[in-house]
Design an enzyme around this catalytic site. Sequence first.
Site, PDB file in Angstrom:
ATOM      1  N   TYR A  10      -9.345  -3.204 -11.192  1.00 48.82           N
ATOM      2  CA  TYR A  10      -9.392  -1.792 -10.755  1.00 48.82           C
ATOM      3  C   TYR A  10      -7.665  -1.275 -10.977  1.00 48.82           C
ATOM      4  O   TYR A  10      -7.641  -0.263 -11.228  1.00 48.82           O
ATOM      5  CB  TYR A  10      -9.871  -1.725  -9.256  1.00 48.82           C
ATOM      6  CG  TYR A  10      -8.799  -1.750  -8.314  1.00 48.82           C
ATOM      7  CD1 TYR A  10      -7.948  -0.982  -7.773  1.00 48.82           C
ATOM      8  CD2 TYR A  10      -8.815  -3.240  -7.781  1.00 48.82           C
ATOM      9  CE1 TYR A  10      -7.064  -1.368  -6.757  1.00 48.82           C
ATOM     10  CE2 TYR A  10      -7.936  -3.442  -6.655  1.00 48.82           C
ATOM     11  CZ  TYR A  10      -7.385  -2.692  -6.193  1.00 48.82           C
ATOM     12  OH  TYR A  10      -6.187  -2.836  -5.299  1.00 48.82           O
ATOM     13  N   GLU A  67      -7.305   1.920 -13.218  1.00 47.63           N
ATOM     14  CA  GLU A  67      -6.628   3.224 -12.772  1.00 47.63           C
ATOM     15  C   GLU A  67      -5.342   3.746 -13.408  1.00 47.63           C
ATOM     16  O   GLU A  67      -5.337   5.043 -13.949  1.00 47.63           O
ATOM     17  CB  GLU A  67      -6.130   2.914 -11.273  1.00 47.63           C
ATOM     18  CG  GLU A  67      -7.489   2.686 -10.308  1.00 47.63           C
ATOM     19  CD  GLU A  67      -7.234   2.346  -8.723  1.00 47.63           C
ATOM     20  OE1 GLU A  67      -8.079   2.567  -7.882  1.00 47.63           O
ATOM     21  OE2 GLU A  67      -6.259   1.755  -8.430  1.00 47.63           O
ATOM     22  N   LYS A  86      -0.084   5.160  -6.091  1.00 45.89           N
ATOM     23  CA  LYS A  86      -0.942   5.324  -6.921  1.00 45.89           C
ATOM     24  C   LYS A  86      -2.041   6.471  -6.967  1.00 45.89           C
ATOM     25  O   LYS A  86      -1.987   7.341  -7.915  1.00 45.89           O
ATOM     26  CB  LYS A  86      -1.685   3.857  -6.985  1.00 45.89           C
ATOM     27  CG  LYS A  86      -2.792   3.831  -7.896  1.00 45.89           C
ATOM     28  CD  LYS A  86      -4.144   4.383  -7.460  1.00 45.89           C
ATOM     29  CE  LYS A  86      -4.841   3.832  -6.377  1.00 45.89           C
ATOM     30  NZ  LYS A  86      -5.557   2.841  -6.132  1.00 45.89           N
ATOM     31  N   HIS A 130     -26.951  21.552  -0.773  1.00 40.61           N
ATOM     32  CA  HIS A 130     -27.074  22.307  -2.022  1.00 40.61           C
ATOM     33  C   HIS A 130     -26.289  23.629  -2.186  1.00 40.61           C
ATOM     34  O   HIS A 130     -26.049  24.035  -1.303  1.00 40.61           O
ATOM     35  CB  HIS A 130     -28.739  22.491  -2.495  1.00 40.61           C
ATOM     36  CG  HIS A 130     -28.959  23.070  -3.586  1.00 40.61           C
ATOM     37  ND1 HIS A 130     -28.922  22.462  -4.923  1.00 40.61           N
ATOM     38  CD2 HIS A 130     -29.014  24.390  -4.085  1.00 40.61           C
ATOM     39  CE1 HIS A 130     -29.148  23.183  -5.758  1.00 40.61           C
ATOM     40  NE2 HIS A 130     -29.152  24.405  -5.474  1.00 40.61           N
ATOM     41  N   CYS A 153       0.620  -1.252  -0.081  1.00 47.71           N
ATOM     42  CA  CYS A 153       0.057   0.026  -0.142  1.00 47.71           C
ATOM     43  C   CYS A 153       0.817   1.380   0.001  1.00 47.71           C
ATOM     44  O   CYS A 153       0.654   2.122  -0.813  1.00 47.71           O
ATOM     45  CB  CYS A 153      -0.962  -0.083   0.966  1.00 47.71           C
ATOM     46  SG  CYS A 153      -2.006   1.494   1.191  1.00 47.71           S
ATOM     47  N   CYS A 209      -1.385   1.615  -3.297  1.00 48.31           N
ATOM     48  CA  CYS A 209      -2.460   2.724  -3.022  1.00 48.31           C
ATOM     49  C   CYS A 209      -2.003   4.068  -2.765  1.00 48.31           C
ATOM     50  O   CYS A 209      -2.418   5.074  -3.555  1.00 48.31           O
ATOM     51  CB  CYS A 209      -3.198   2.630  -1.718  1.00 48.31           C
ATOM     52  SG  CYS A 209      -3.418   1.017  -0.768  1.00 48.31           S
ATOM     53  N   GLU A 240     -26.234  15.477  -3.489  1.00 46.36           N
ATOM     54  CA  GLU A 240     -27.643  15.562  -2.958  1.00 46.36           C
ATOM     55  C   GLU A 240     -28.321  14.550  -3.755  1.00 46.36           C
ATOM     56  O   GLU A 240     -29.422  14.413  -3.186  1.00 46.36           O
ATOM     57  CB  GLU A 240     -28.012  17.038  -3.168  1.00 46.36           C
ATOM     58  CG  GLU A 240     -27.962  17.565  -4.391  1.00 46.36           C
ATOM     59  CD  GLU A 240     -28.393  19.081  -4.501  1.00 46.36           C
ATOM     60  OE1 GLU A 240     -29.243  19.676  -4.000  1.00 46.36           O
ATOM     61  OE2 GLU A 240     -27.576  20.028  -5.129  1.00 46.36           O
TER      62      GLU A 240
HETATM   63  C1  LIG Z   1      -1.070  -0.904  -7.582  1.00 42.07           C
HETATM   64  C2  LIG Z   1      -2.045  -1.100  -6.529  1.00 42.07           C
HETATM   65  C3  LIG Z   1      -2.869  -0.145  -5.912  1.00 42.07           C
HETATM   66  C4  LIG Z   1      -3.737  -0.580  -4.825  1.00 42.07           C
HETATM   67  N1  LIG Z   1      -4.663   0.333  -4.538  1.00 42.07           N
HETATM   68  C5  LIG Z   1      -5.452   0.107  -3.176  1.00 42.07           C
HETATM   69  C6  LIG Z   1      -6.253   1.113  -3.047  1.00 42.07           C
HETATM   70  O1  LIG Z   1      -6.364   2.515  -3.666  1.00 42.07           O
HETATM   71  N2  LIG Z   1      -7.132   0.977  -1.711  1.00 42.07           N
HETATM   72  C7  LIG Z   1      -6.888  -0.320  -1.150  1.00 42.07           C
HETATM   73  O2  LIG Z   1      -7.502  -0.336  -0.114  1.00 42.07           O
HETATM   74  N3  LIG Z   1      -5.994  -1.170  -1.648  1.00 42.07           N
HETATM   75  C8  LIG Z   1      -5.419  -1.068  -2.434  1.00 42.07           C
HETATM   76  N4  LIG Z   1      -4.383  -1.938  -2.938  1.00 42.07           N
HETATM   77  C9  LIG Z   1      -4.284  -3.149  -2.245  1.00 42.07           C
HETATM   78  C10 LIG Z   1      -3.524  -3.012  -0.881  1.00 42.07           C
HETATM   79  O3  LIG Z   1      -2.299  -2.553  -1.276  1.00 42.07           O
HETATM   80  C11 LIG Z   1      -3.494  -4.254  -0.218  1.00 42.07           C
HETATM   81  O4  LIG Z   1      -4.520  -5.080   0.012  1.00 42.07           O
HETATM   82  C12 LIG Z   1      -2.385  -4.411   1.068  1.00 42.07           C
HETATM   83  O5  LIG Z   1      -1.385  -3.794   1.099  1.00 42.07           O
HETATM   84  C13 LIG Z   1      -2.325  -5.627   1.720  1.00 42.07           C
HETATM   85  O6  LIG Z   1      -1.710  -5.453   2.905  1.00 42.07           O
HETATM   86  P1  LIG Z   1      -1.039  -6.930   3.299  1.00 42.07           P
HETATM   87  O7  LIG Z   1      -0.337  -6.225   4.740  1.00 42.07           O
HETATM   88  O8  LIG Z   1      -1.839  -7.961   3.408  1.00 42.07           O
HETATM   89  O9  LIG Z   1       0.203  -7.043   2.477  1.00 42.07           O
HETATM   90  P2  LIG Z   1       1.454  -5.951   1.933  1.00 42.07           P
HETATM   91  O10 LIG Z   1       0.998  -4.566   2.259  1.00 42.07           O
HETATM   92  O11 LIG Z   1       1.718  -6.507   0.533  1.00 42.07           O
HETATM   93  O12 LIG Z   1       2.731  -6.413   2.848  1.00 42.07           O
HETATM   94  C14 LIG Z   1       3.179  -7.593   2.704  1.00 42.07           C
HETATM   95  C15 LIG Z   1       4.864  -7.367   3.261  1.00 42.07           C
HETATM   96  O13 LIG Z   1       5.343  -8.444   3.355  1.00 42.07           O
HETATM   97  C16 LIG Z   1       6.782  -8.648   2.902  1.00 42.07           C
HETATM   98  N5  LIG Z   1       7.228 -10.138   2.736  1.00 42.07           N
HETATM   99  C17 LIG Z   1       6.699 -10.913   1.894  1.00 42.07           C
HETATM  100  N6  LIG Z   1       7.304 -12.030   2.277  1.00 42.07           N
HETATM  101  C18 LIG Z   1       8.353 -12.007   3.030  1.00 42.07           C
HETATM  102  C19 LIG Z   1       8.930 -12.809   3.747  1.00 42.07           C
HETATM  103  N7  LIG Z   1       9.039 -14.166   3.669  1.00 42.07           N
HETATM  104  N8  LIG Z   1      10.019 -12.256   4.733  1.00 42.07           N
HETATM  105  C20 LIG Z   1       9.656 -10.926   5.244  1.00 42.07           C
HETATM  106  N9  LIG Z   1       8.923 -10.103   4.439  1.00 42.07           N
HETATM  107  C21 LIG Z   1       8.129 -10.527   3.505  1.00 42.07           C
HETATM  108  C22 LIG Z   1       6.513  -7.992   1.335  1.00 42.07           C
HETATM  109  O14 LIG Z   1       7.691  -7.293   1.232  1.00 42.07           O
HETATM  110  C23 LIG Z   1       5.506  -6.759   1.773  1.00 42.07           C
HETATM  111  O15 LIG Z   1       6.182  -5.651   2.377  1.00 42.07           O
HETATM  112  C24 LIG Z   1      -3.653  -1.786  -4.016  1.00 42.07           C
HETATM  113  C25 LIG Z   1      -2.634  -2.323  -4.230  1.00 42.07           C
HETATM  114  C26 LIG Z   1      -1.844  -2.188  -5.685  1.00 42.07           C
HETATM  115  C27 LIG Z   1      -0.683  -3.306  -6.111  1.00 42.07           C
END
Ligand SMILES: Cc1cc2nc3c(=O)[nH]c(=O)nc-3n(C[C@H](O)[C@H](O)[C@H](O)COP(=O)(O)OP(=O)(O)OC[C@H]3O[C@@H](n4cnc5c(N)ncnc54)[C@H](O)[C@@H]3O)c2cc1C
Length: 460
Positions: free
Chosen positions: A178, A182, A50, A437, A42, A47, A442
Amino acid sequence: MSYDVDLFVIGGGSGGVRAARIAATHGAKVMLAEEYRMGGTCVIRGCVPKKLMVYASQYHEHFEDAAGFGWTVGPATFDWPTFIAAKDKEIGRLEGIYASNLAKAGVEIVSQRATITGPNSVRLADGRTVTAKLILVATGAAPSMDSTLPGSELTISSNEVFHLAKQPKRIVIAGGGYIAVEFAGVFAGLGSEVTLVYRGAKILRGFDEDLRDHLMAEYARKGIRLIMNETFSAIEKTADGLAVRFRNGHETIVADQVLMAIGRRPNTKGLGLEAAGVALGRNGEIAVDTDSRTNAPSIYAVGDVTDRVNLTPVAIREGHAFADSLFGGKSWTADHATIPTAVFSEPEIGTVGLTEEQARLTGRAVDVYKATFRPMKNTISGRESRMLMKLLVDGETDKVLGVHICGPDAGEMIQLVGIAVKIGATKAQFDATMAVHPTAAEELVTMRTPSAKYARSAVN
Ligand SMILES: Cc1cc2nc3c(=O)[nH]c(=O)nc-3n(C[C@H](O)[C@H](O)[C@H](O)COP(=O)(O)OP(=O)(O)OC[C@H]3O[C@@H](n4cnc5c(N)ncnc54)[C@H](O)[C@@H]3O)c2cc1C
């Protein structure tokens, strides 16, 4: 048995960071491993960057519209490196805040990859083994790439699009979700020539059909070329750029970049989950119950790696619920029903609740209220873009089942109207709310006559 830590969190993204911080606040000894950059998808490549790109892309139309309001704007130019540098600075600042908030809460951060070696043990990339009473997997998801596509190595994913050295003057984007939609809006706003290619008949599968049609019409009006029912057959490097060839007969398109936004897969590969006997679902996601518990009693998982609802606020809630329940003596679960969400297309989409198709499939009586109009700002600016608002109402209980908006500020509107839908407000209560308004919003409380009424029907 004693462990090195109470909780080991793998992944410093939305879900992992929240869970680690809250668990530490409750007094747990917490270690968190992040292999890339703190903040996760994110903050670093989702997010936040973006949305900054979306803002950058909107100035183009603001400058054009200004003329209708009496402004003379000099020749406007966009400098990609200046924007990318400003964006990177802001992302770096946020990354620092994430790390310092964790440290302040007492979480030990290890900046390296972690893999599971057993139900209560994790190995770090530097070879150290850490034992933990509980392990939380919050490793997120990664872009799916089509490795069978000839020339796939010439394509980029959303990970790379934020770091391109040059703005592509011509970009072909594959995908209809999406993220694809986007980026199509972003690059069109920045002045690139954009082609969006999708294998289905319409973009944004799963969204209300009227929204899908409306946005496709808006994109076509902006000059975004939409090629539906088509897939790539090969990408080739030529003197003029990347030649994109198609399977179903479309003529070759030459572009500077080809962005694949064809889906994301949970990061479960090589994580050692089999060492702890953790079961995966059909798409490689970690299978969890409503408490985010896997089939291994000491291992939990939250966020995109569980492939439930892949959005930041959802990952955060799941992480928070996990930490409160396991370490704070307050048991609760994240509620996945009626989640408001936005698509930062241009114009924007905001949506909450059932689509018309979903509402009708439930068999209940459904009243549809629909309005399309030119937002006031577009009248004297001369912009043709129209706004769509749609309300789905239970024909018997009067409860508002879904709200769908496409137009300026739809994301902001849906956050607020989402509260009303979440608490089960009726159409009569919407109507009893005084209009603000003059606003576009609205319309949500002034739609009087249904555009369609469907009687209760048998559910198959
Ligand atoms: C281009 C794009 C736009 C988006 N826009 C939106 C939006 O506008 N609104 C919204 O709500 N969501 C959006 N999302 C989705 C949102 O980013 C994800 O739903 C959210 O980040 C999920 O969080 P998470 O904690 O599950 O995983 P992540 O945020 O992906 O975090 C996982 C982390 O784990 C780390 N990792 C993985 N494996 C290991 C390992 N073995 N050891 C150590 N570290 C590791 C990775 O490096 C990463 O930093 C978007 C996603 C993308 C790709």
